[in-house]
Design a protein around this motif. Structure first.
Motif, PDB file in Angstrom:
ATOM      1  N   ARG A  56       0.817  -1.215   0.000  1.00 29.57           N
ATOM      2  CA  ARG A  56       0.000   0.000   0.000  1.00 29.57           C
ATOM      3  C   ARG A  56       0.848   1.262   0.000  1.00 29.57           C
ATOM      4  N   GLU A  57       2.086   1.148   0.516  1.00 25.25           N
ATOM      5  CA  GLU A  57       2.963   2.319   0.502  1.00 25.25           C
ATOM      6  C   GLU A  57       3.527   2.589  -0.889  1.00 25.25           C
ATOM      7  N   VAL A  58       3.841   1.534  -1.603  1.00 21.53           N
ATOM      8  CA  VAL A  58       4.513   1.729  -2.903  1.00 21.53           C
ATOM      9  C   VAL A  58       3.545   1.857  -4.077  1.00 21.53           C
ATOM     10  N   GLY A  59       2.303   1.474  -3.917  1.00 22.03           N
ATOM     11  CA  GLY A  59       1.424   1.527  -5.084  1.00 22.03           C
ATOM     12  C   GLY A  59      -0.034   1.650  -4.720  1.00 22.03           C
ATOM     13  N   GLU A  60      -0.857   1.391  -5.710  1.00 18.97           N
ATOM     14  CA  GLU A  60      -2.293   1.533  -5.529  1.00 18.97           C
ATOM     15  C   GLU A  60      -2.896   0.169  -5.214  1.00 18.97           C
ATOM     16  N   VAL A  61      -3.247  -0.022  -3.974  1.00 24.76           N
ATOM     17  CA  VAL A  61      -3.775  -1.303  -3.526  1.00 24.76           C
ATOM     18  C   VAL A  61      -5.096  -1.077  -2.815  1.00 24.76           C
ATOM     19  N   LYS A  62      -6.140  -1.672  -3.332  1.00 22.22           N
ATOM     20  CA  LYS A  62      -7.438  -1.551  -2.681  1.00 22.22           C
ATOM     21  C   LYS A  62      -7.823  -2.886  -2.076  1.00 22.22           C
ATOM     22  N   VAL A  63      -8.330  -2.834  -0.854  1.00 17.94           N
ATOM     23  CA  VAL A  63      -8.702  -4.055  -0.156  1.00 17.94           C
ATOM     24  C   VAL A  63     -10.208  -4.023   0.115  1.00 17.94           C
ATOM     25  N   TYR A  64     -10.890  -5.063  -0.280  1.00 22.50           N
ATOM     26  CA  TYR A  64     -12.332  -5.137  -0.106  1.00 22.50           C
ATOM     27  C   TYR A  64     -12.693  -6.281   0.834  1.00 22.50           C
ATOM     28  N   ALA A  65     -13.706  -6.048   1.651  1.00 26.53           N
ATOM     29  CA  ALA A  65     -14.185  -7.099   2.553  1.00 26.53           C
ATOM     30  C   ALA A  65     -15.488  -7.684   2.009  1.00 26.53           C
ATOM     31  N   CYS A  66     -15.604  -8.981   2.053  1.00 27.63           N
ATOM     32  CA  CYS A  66     -16.804  -9.681   1.588  1.00 27.63           C
ATOM     33  C   CYS A  66     -17.966  -9.398   2.540  1.00 27.63           C
ATOM     34  N   SER A  67     -19.036  -8.813   2.011  1.00 28.25           N
ATOM     35  CA  SER A  67     -20.141  -8.421   2.897  1.00 28.25           C
ATOM     36  C   SER A  67     -20.865  -9.637   3.470  1.00 28.25           C
ATOM     37  N   MET A  68     -20.899 -10.740   2.716  1.00 32.03           N
ATOM     38  CA  MET A  68     -21.582 -11.926   3.231  1.00 32.03           C
ATOM     39  C   MET A  68     -20.819 -12.535   4.401  1.00 32.03           C
ATOM     40  N   THR A  69     -19.486 -12.535   4.303  1.00 32.39           N
ATOM     41  CA  THR A  69     -18.686 -13.033   5.430  1.00 32.39           C
ATOM     42  C   THR A  69     -18.862 -12.143   6.650  1.00 32.39           C
ATOM     43  N   MET A  70     -18.881 -10.818   6.410  1.00 29.29           N
ATOM     44  CA  MET A  70     -19.078  -9.869   7.515  1.00 29.29           C
ATOM     45  C   MET A  70     -20.369 -10.156   8.252  1.00 29.29           C
ATOM     46  N   GLU A  71     -21.413 -10.432   7.473  1.00 32.88           N
ATOM     47  CA  GLU A  71     -22.716 -10.690   8.065  1.00 32.88           C
ATOM     48  C   GLU A  71     -22.699 -12.019   8.830  1.00 32.88           C
ATOM     49  N   LEU A  72     -22.067 -13.004   8.237  1.00 33.20           N
ATOM     50  CA  LEU A  72     -22.060 -14.337   8.842  1.00 33.20           C
ATOM     51  C   LEU A  72     -21.277 -14.356  10.146  1.00 33.20           C
ATOM     52  N   PHE A  73     -20.079 -13.778  10.138  1.00 30.67           N
ATOM     53  CA  PHE A  73     -19.225 -13.836  11.315  1.00 30.67           C
ATOM     54  C   PHE A  73     -19.233 -12.529  12.132  1.00 30.67           C
ATOM     55  N   VAL A  74     -20.212 -11.680  11.863  1.00 31.99           N
ATOM     56  CA  VAL A  74     -20.379 -10.446  12.617  1.00 31.99           C
ATOM     57  C   VAL A  74     -19.084  -9.654  12.742  1.00 31.99           C
ATOM     58  N   SER A  75     -18.710  -9.007  11.672  1.00 30.11           N
ATOM     59  CA  SER A  75     -17.559  -8.114  11.748  1.00 30.11           C
ATOM     60  C   SER A  75     -17.899  -6.847  10.974  1.00 30.11           C
ATOM     61  N   ASN A  76     -17.138  -5.806  11.204  1.00 34.39           N
ATOM     62  CA  ASN A  76     -17.327  -4.556  10.466  1.00 34.39           C
ATOM     63  C   ASN A  76     -15.990  -3.833  10.416  1.00 34.39           C
ATOM     64  N   SER A  77     -16.014  -2.630   9.855  1.00 42.08           N
ATOM     65  CA  SER A  77     -14.741  -1.937   9.618  1.00 42.08           C
ATOM     66  C   SER A  77     -13.963  -1.701  10.910  1.00 42.08           C
ATOM     67  N   LYS A  78     -14.660  -1.693  12.048  1.00 41.89           N
ATOM     68  CA  LYS A  78     -13.951  -1.445  13.311  1.00 41.89           C
ATOM     69  C   LYS A  78     -13.274  -2.694  13.853  1.00 41.89           C
ATOM     70  N   THR A  79     -13.679  -3.841  13.352  1.00 44.25           N
ATOM     71  CA  THR A  79     -13.082  -5.074  13.873  1.00 44.25           C
ATOM     72  C   THR A  79     -11.837  -5.476  13.085  1.00 44.25           C
ATOM     73  N   TRP A  80     -11.500  -4.684  12.059  1.00 43.82           N
ATOM     74  CA  TRP A  80     -10.356  -5.082  11.246  1.00 43.82           C
ATOM     75  C   TRP A  80      -9.085  -4.381  11.645  1.00 43.82           C
ATOM     76  N   ASN A  81      -8.013  -4.972  11.229  1.00 40.47           N
ATOM     77  CA  ASN A  81      -6.716  -4.373  11.465  1.00 40.47           C
ATOM     78  C   ASN A  81      -5.834  -4.695  10.279  1.00 40.47           C
ATOM     79  N   PRO A  82      -5.239  -3.754   9.612  1.00 34.38           N
ATOM     80  CA  PRO A  82      -5.447  -2.336   9.848  1.00 34.38           C
ATOM     81  C   PRO A  82      -6.760  -1.884   9.218  1.00 34.38           C
ATOM     82  N   SER A  83      -7.179  -0.692   9.552  1.00 33.44           N
ATOM     83  CA  SER A  83      -8.512  -0.240   9.141  1.00 33.44           C
ATOM     84  C   SER A  83      -8.446   0.477   7.794  1.00 33.44           C
ATOM     85  N   TRP A  84      -7.858  -0.222   6.810  1.00 31.56           N
ATOM     86  CA  TRP A  84      -7.739   0.444   5.513  1.00 31.56           C
ATOM     87  C   TRP A  84      -8.543  -0.249   4.440  1.00 31.56           C
TER      88      TRP A  84
END
Lengths: 118, 118, 118
Positions: free
Chosen positions: B88-116
């Protein structure tokens, strides 16, 4: 320009090596330029003579392993190593070793079998 | 338009995360637009601080795990999390979270590390 | 010509079948021509009625299996088989069986469920 097939072989279980070797054989027979990149456990599987004793089958399906091994013997199915060797005989197949894996697990061109990596 | 690399990270074992992170780093260094889609166990691995204690190695090769961990320490190899941060420092890197997994295992942007994540 | 999605389903664990079935459903809903190639443990998972008792989850994350199964029940998430059936209802989805796997593990069109393979 010929069509190309690029395979990344990460795993070193017999079931996955078999699948990769069948893809490589098929690609070579169809006249494709086949490139195989071996990394991590996939490279370990190519250590000299390792293929002779490698009986690893995916843990997720290890209960099938005896049936699989027996069926392959009974039906005289070629092993994954035989498939890769056949692929190289019938077509253009290049095999590459991951340099980071080599460094991590201390291997080099002399530790591989067969010694046809690029 | 820049070349693009799309990675789907399904597994959360250290060996596979390491491979994915090296691809991301290489892609970013080559100026590619890198997109990483985290799903199932791959998303779980990004839970806050989980990377600090995650010692999972593919069960198929768990006998290699101690050797792998020791070799990485001895050779000061960067961890998969360090690789992703470097990418992420050297280039353009986008990270996406699967919404179905988030729903299944109850997670959100605050439960991740790092929060990018996007 | 419609866009195409080709999936190779090698594994037969519930977590991976679920991911594959979601891709198939999404592709079909977007109007893509979806082709699913079932091989090795992926084909075994389609044996008649096998999906009803298949509780395999990747060994690497089997400690998550009870939580995953419970979350899916609580949230009434559709099973991977329901997803594949939905995909076929909404779009063009072709499913192919690997002939080498069929030969190795002795299966044929009558041993599958559902019997919609090509």
């Amino acid at each position: 320009m010929a069509d190309r097939m690029s395979l990344i072989v990460f795993s070193g279980t017999v079931d996955k090596l078999l699948a990769a070797s069948i893809l490589a054989t098929g690609g070579a027979a169809m006249g494709m330029e086949v490139e195989v990149f071996l990394t991590t456990w996939g490279l370990e599987a190519f250590r000299k003579d390792a293929y002779k004793t490698n009986m690893r089958v995916s843990k997720d399906f290890e209960d099938y392993a005896p049936a699989m091994m027996e069926a392959m013997q009974t039906k005289h199915a070629p092993s994954w190593m035989e498939n890769f060797l056949s692929a190289r005989e019938v077509g253009e197949v290049k095999v590459y070793a991951c340099s980071m894996t080599m460094e991590l697990f201390v291997s080099n061109s002399k530790t591989w079998n067969p010694s046809w990596m690029t």
